[in-house]
Design an enzyme around this catalytic site. Structure first.
Site: not given
Length: 155
Positions: A85, A52, A82, A54
């Site tokens: 993250c 992801h 999420c 992040e």
């Protein structure tokens, strides 16, 4: 300055829509007024469900800083992190998180994290993925050895 850095994260997300590396998400990490790392979602191109934006940015920032903690840093991300993250941001000890799009907005286009938020609150035996606690004899030996090692580093 929040708006400027957040716009950088949004610009990375927009560029990734064209690039197609993964979802429409971007992130930058700022420390002392400088962008020290950036990331965009690379799940598809890397075949890595943890890639992801992040996480990619946190990994780059930690590498640049030469440390696994990012005190004094702000994570700017195009959408609300999420659970994975968010946890990574806590583990990295970033000081602030600033995001543009809510998780409800992400869910509206197919990126729904609500089931995961719900799973985390369930007892192990009620989770969607079968999870079994099986304490074996001496399973805690590595834990005890780590704690007894005078050179261990807590994080």
């Amino acid at each position: 300055m929040d708006e400027i850095y957040l716009q950088c994260a949004i610009d990375l997300a927009s560029a990734n829509v064209t690039r197609g590396d993964g979802g429409p998400f971007g992130a930058v990490i700022v420390c002392d007024g400088d962008i020290i790392a950036e990331g965009w979602n690379r799940v598809i191109v890397a075949n890595d469900p943890t890639a992801h934006a992040e996480i990619v940015a946190i990994r780059a920032a930690c590498s640049r800083k030469g440390h696994f903690h990012l005190p004094g840093c702000t994570l700017y991300t195009s959408s609300e992190p999420c659970p994975m993250c968010l946890a990574a941001a806590y583990w990295a000890r970033v000081e602030r998180i600033v995001f543009a799009n809510s998780r409800e907005q992400a869910a509206a286009i197919g990126f729904c994290d609500e089931n995961l938020y719900g799973e985390l609150q369930l007892p192990l035996q009620q989770r969607h993925i079968a999870t079994c606690h099986l304490p074996l004899p001496d399973a805690d030996l590595p834990l005890r050895r780590w704690l007894a090692n005078p050179g261990h580093r807590c994080y």
